[in-house]
Design a protein around this motif. Structure first.
Motif, PDB file in Angstrom:
ATOM      1  N   ILE A  44       0.849  -1.187   0.000  1.00 24.78           N
ATOM      2  CA  ILE A  44       0.000   0.000   0.000  1.00 24.78           C
ATOM      3  C   ILE A  44       0.884   1.236   0.000  1.00 24.78           C
ATOM      4  O   ILE A  44       1.796   1.357   0.815  1.00 24.78           O
ATOM      5  CB  ILE A  44      -0.931   0.012   1.232  1.00 24.78           C
ATOM      6  CG1 ILE A  44      -1.797  -1.248   1.223  1.00 24.78           C
ATOM      7  CG2 ILE A  44      -1.772   1.271   1.284  1.00 24.78           C
ATOM      8  CD1 ILE A  44      -2.495  -1.535   2.530  1.00 24.78           C
ATOM      9  N   LEU A  45       0.621   2.151  -0.922  1.00 29.23           N
ATOM     10  CA  LEU A  45       1.327   3.422  -0.978  1.00 29.23           C
ATOM     11  C   LEU A  45       0.404   4.499  -0.444  1.00 29.23           C
ATOM     12  O   LEU A  45      -0.770   4.546  -0.793  1.00 29.23           O
ATOM     13  CB  LEU A  45       1.722   3.770  -2.414  1.00 29.23           C
ATOM     14  CG  LEU A  45       2.659   2.805  -3.118  1.00 29.23           C
ATOM     15  CD1 LEU A  45       2.869   3.247  -4.563  1.00 29.23           C
ATOM     16  CD2 LEU A  45       3.983   2.712  -2.391  1.00 29.23           C
ATOM     17  N   LYS A  46       0.938   5.386   0.384  1.00 23.70           N
ATOM     18  CA  LYS A  46       0.147   6.477   0.942  1.00 23.70           C
ATOM     19  C   LYS A  46       0.994   7.746   0.894  1.00 23.70           C
ATOM     20  O   LYS A  46       2.178   7.713   1.228  1.00 23.70           O
ATOM     21  CB  LYS A  46      -0.238   6.162   2.387  1.00 23.70           C
ATOM     22  CG  LYS A  46      -1.056   7.233   3.053  1.00 23.70           C
ATOM     23  CD  LYS A  46      -1.386   6.837   4.480  1.00 23.70           C
ATOM     24  CE  LYS A  46      -2.095   7.984   5.174  1.00 23.70           C
ATOM     25  NZ  LYS A  46      -2.252   7.740   6.600  1.00 23.70           N
ATOM     26  N   LYS A  47       0.379   8.848   0.461  1.00 22.11           N
ATOM     27  CA  LYS A  47       1.104  10.109   0.448  1.00 22.11           C
ATOM     28  C   LYS A  47       1.510  10.444   1.882  1.00 22.11           C
ATOM     29  O   LYS A  47       0.694  10.432   2.790  1.00 22.11           O
ATOM     30  CB  LYS A  47       0.228  11.219  -0.142  1.00 22.11           C
ATOM     31  CG  LYS A  47       0.965  12.522  -0.323  1.00 22.11           C
ATOM     32  CD  LYS A  47       0.124  13.543  -1.046  1.00 22.11           C
ATOM     33  CE  LYS A  47       0.854  14.853  -1.155  1.00 22.11           C
ATOM     34  NZ  LYS A  47       0.085  15.858  -1.865  1.00 22.11           N
ATOM     35  N   TYR A  48       2.790  10.707   2.068  1.00 31.38           N
ATOM     36  CA  TYR A  48       3.312  10.978   3.403  1.00 31.38           C
ATOM     37  C   TYR A  48       2.852  12.337   3.905  1.00 31.38           C
ATOM     38  O   TYR A  48       2.929  13.335   3.195  1.00 31.38           O
ATOM     39  CB  TYR A  48       4.839  10.934   3.397  1.00 31.38           C
ATOM     40  CG  TYR A  48       5.452  11.336   4.712  1.00 31.38           C
ATOM     41  CD1 TYR A  48       5.366  10.500   5.814  1.00 31.38           C
ATOM     42  CD2 TYR A  48       6.086  12.558   4.857  1.00 31.38           C
ATOM     43  CE1 TYR A  48       5.910  10.875   7.031  1.00 31.38           C
ATOM     44  CE2 TYR A  48       6.642  12.944   6.063  1.00 31.38           C
ATOM     45  CZ  TYR A  48       6.543  12.092   7.153  1.00 31.38           C
ATOM     46  OH  TYR A  48       7.081  12.464   8.354  1.00 31.38           O
ATOM     47  N   GLN A  49       2.348  12.338   5.118  1.00 30.49           N
ATOM     48  CA  GLN A  49       2.014  13.578   5.800  1.00 30.49           C
ATOM     49  C   GLN A  49       2.581  13.495   7.207  1.00 30.49           C
ATOM     50  O   GLN A  49       2.263  12.558   7.946  1.00 30.49           O
ATOM     51  CB  GLN A  49       0.504  13.784   5.852  1.00 30.49           C
ATOM     52  CG  GLN A  49      -0.092  13.978   4.486  1.00 30.49           C
ATOM     53  CD  GLN A  49      -1.510  14.495   4.546  1.00 30.49           C
ATOM     54  OE1 GLN A  49      -2.154  14.459   5.577  1.00 30.49           O
ATOM     55  NE2 GLN A  49      -1.984  14.965   3.427  1.00 30.49           N
ATOM     56  N   PRO A  50       3.445  14.446   7.559  1.00 32.89           N
ATOM     57  CA  PRO A  50       4.040  14.392   8.895  1.00 32.89           C
ATOM     58  C   PRO A  50       2.983  14.481   9.984  1.00 32.89           C
ATOM     59  O   PRO A  50       1.970  15.151   9.818  1.00 32.89           O
ATOM     60  CB  PRO A  50       4.967  15.602   8.936  1.00 32.89           C
ATOM     61  CG  PRO A  50       4.619  16.434   7.767  1.00 32.89           C
ATOM     62  CD  PRO A  50       3.844  15.611   6.802  1.00 32.89           C
TER      63      PRO A  50
END
Length: 86
Positions: A44-50
């Motif tokens: 699963i790829l997820k846009k990184y958000q700190p």
């Protein structure tokens, strides 16, 4: 999970290209970071958000020695330390 019907092959370095339609739908731009998760046999790829390293909260973040901490966590830790904060 929704199928897109799109199939991509890995290149010789193990890379794939995300189709422009998917990048636009998820607002993924060049140089954006993606997180990689594994769930059983799925990648699963997820846009990184700190997020806050303690709570996962993404509001009012402060960078502290390269780590993200929310103001709420800082206030709670100050109270635990016996400091008077309001």
């Amino acid at each position: 999970m929704k199928s897109t019907g799109i199939v991509r092959k890995l290149d010789e370095l193990g890379r794939i290209t995300l189709p422009i339609e998917i990048r636009r739908n998820f607002d993924i731009k060049e140089k954006d970071a993606l997180e990689i998760y594994v769930d059983n046999e799925q990648i699963i790829l997820k846009k990184y958000q700190p997020a806050d390293i303690f709570t996962g909260n993404m509001d009012d973040l402060i960078d502290y020695y390269g780590k993200k901490v929310s103001k709420q966590s800082i206030v709670e830790m100050a109270k635990i330390a016996g400091l008077n904060v309001d």
